[in-house]
Scaffold this active site. Structure first.
Site, PDB file in Angstrom:
ATOM      1  N   CYS A 205       0.804  -1.222   0.000  1.00  0.00           N
ATOM      2  CA  CYS A 205       0.000   0.000   0.000  1.00  0.00           C
ATOM      3  C   CYS A 205       0.837   1.273   0.000  1.00  0.00           C
ATOM      4  CB  CYS A 205      -0.944  -0.012   1.198  1.00  0.00           C
ATOM      5  SG  CYS A 205      -2.061  -1.434   1.237  1.00  0.00           S
ATOM      6  N   HIS A 349      -3.397   6.973   1.710  1.00  0.00           N
ATOM      7  CA  HIS A 349      -3.815   5.646   1.253  1.00  0.00           C
ATOM      8  C   HIS A 349      -5.200   5.376   1.820  1.00  0.00           C
ATOM      9  CE1 HIS A 349      -4.268   1.430   0.811  1.00  0.00           C
ATOM     10  NE2 HIS A 349      -3.973   1.148   2.065  1.00  0.00           N
ATOM     11  N   ASN A 379     -10.272  -0.457  -0.223  1.00  0.00           N
ATOM     12  CA  ASN A 379      -8.813  -0.396  -0.179  1.00  0.00           C
ATOM     13  C   ASN A 379      -8.258  -1.064  -1.443  1.00  0.00           C
ATOM     14  OD1 ASN A 379      -6.074  -0.796   0.272  1.00  0.00           O
ATOM     15  ND2 ASN A 379      -6.318  -1.419   2.406  1.00  0.00           N
TER      16      ASN A 379
END
Length: 429
Positions: A205, A349, A379
């Protein structure tokens, strides 16, 4: 408004003696500064740093002694000098490149929270309240990550008014490529970047954040003039769809940004950055190798490649993110010689809306300044930041000259931040 341009070409070193108060004090101070570093400093009250902006030549830094000499001779005011003295973090301050184009892509197959109620013991309300996620997009059937990565890249090129043939460097940040050897060369081929060097970067990520800084270094050094950084992941391939703690979180998507180098005298677009990792905490978020046993005729027993699903300690990851992310953003701000009050937008993020709320609060920012689309996409790992930024740019929310504080964080554990100034063209109404 005022402009001060100082060109210093003599070797590094301290002034040989203190600047004396005399009729020649001003000239002496400037000579002392000239002995400090080869640097051009531009200060403008309408610049990037609010009351002042500083543009440093590649590889040069502003030394404290030279700044003090300027103050003694009264060449610039105290407010501007404070900025000049702060921007001196070698290798972590300005990168002479600018983000000029943005694009994104996501699979058409959309899964709402309610559809997961029949999959695991959960509910739309439970998911949305704890994560901010309402839906996610999934690659299905013969869908390929490299395809949506290339789609995002083409969109970014169009947004930048550029052609694939102009790209010198392609970085694809991903942890879930179609080809374990990497997807970057495939993406470069699909967009017509025939002269580009292309490679994958794996940092989960944090991947897009790390990829952007990596590309910035190549541009800053003169290796490349235009670079394309793609963040793309399809973690739905590696989710345990019977684990309600993880399957509700992840979706698939891609985003891309075009960066171009800036000639001397131009304005930097990466104003400061910081990056970290801590392998001691790797166990909190993993996608581990789990090879199957096989025995060769010779008796040797190499394993047949396979991986286990994503495992995550949600509480530990939350504690890590809410602690380290505000700190690394402040570090990047320090490296840029800036304060949080000079941030126009906060781009994190897209892991969890609760993390975004805590980070914004610790920085003294409002949620109105936070760029987020986690409700629609969940996500998407390395794809999340450019996917959200694309929406903000195309809606007109992020405008040319806006300062965006960006931070990625995730498996590794790894985390990093960069302060960027958006330099793309205004979006047509």
């Amino acid at each position: 408004d005022f402009l001060v341009r100082l060109t210093m070409a003599m070797p590094l070193g301290r002034p040989r003696r203190r600047v004396r108060q005399s009729a020649l004090g001003t000239l002496t101070a400037l000579a002392a500064v000239a002995s400090i570093a080869g640097v051009v400093v531009s200060i403008s009250r309408k610049g990037t740093l609010g009351s002042a902006s500083v543009a440093l030549r590649r590889g040069a830094t502003m030394r404290g002694a030279g700044a003090k000499a300027l103050r003694r001779c009264g060449a610039v005011d105290a407010e501007a000098m404070t900025v000049m003295e702060k921007v001196h973090v070698k290798g972590k301050s300005m990168l002479m490149c600018q983000p000029v184009g943005i694009g994104s892509a996501a699979p058409a197959d959309r899964v709402h929270n309610k559809e997961l109620e029949n999959q695991v013991n959960t509910s739309d309300e439970w998911i949305s309240q704890r994560t901010g996620i309402s839906s996610r997009h999934l690659l299905t059937g013969d869908g390929k990550l490299s395809t949506i990565a290339a789609d995002a890249a083409m969109s970014a090129l169009k947004n930048a008014g550029a052609d694939g043939s102009e790209i010198d460097l392609v970085i694809v940040a991903t942890s879930s490529p179609d080809d374990l050897f990497g997807d970057a060369t495939s993406v470069a081929h699909k967009i017509g970047a025939k002269s580009a060097v292309a490679f994958d970067l794996t940092a989960a990520c944090s991947g897009f954040m790390f990829g952007m800084v990596t590309a910035g270094q190549y541009l800053h050094s003169g290796f490349a003039k235009k670079a394309l950084v793609v963040g793309a992941d399809a973690l739905s391939r590696w989710v345990d769809w019977e684990d309600r703690n993880s399957c509700i979180l992840f979706g698939d998507g891609a985003g891309a940004v075009v960066l171009e180098s800036v000639s001397e005298g131009g304005s930097a677009g990466v104003l400061g950055f910081a990056m970290h990792s801590d392998g001691a905490k790797q166990e909190h978020l993993t996608l581990p190798y789990n090879g199957e046993e096989q025995v060769l005729a010779s008796g040797h027993q190499p394993t047949k490649g396979a991986y286990s699903p994503i495992t995550m300690n949600g509480k530990e990851v939350y504690k890590f993110a809410t602690s380290e992310v505000p700190a690394v953003i402040k570090e990047a701000l320090d490296n840029a010689g800036m304060e949080a009050s000079q941030i126009d937008h906060l781009l994190l993020h897209q892991a969890n809306i609760r993390i975004m709320e805590v980070v914004a609060k610790k920085l003294g920012l409002s949620m109105d300044q936070v760029i987020t689309n986690i409700d629609e996409y969940g996500n998407t790992s390395a794809g999340s930041m450019p996917l959200a930024l694309d929406e903000a740019v195309r809606s007109g929310r992020v405008k040319p000259g806006d300062v965006v504080a960006c931070a990625g964080f995730g498996a590794g554990l790894s985390w990093g931040a960069a302060i960027i100034k958006w330099a793309g063209q205004p979006v047509a109404a």
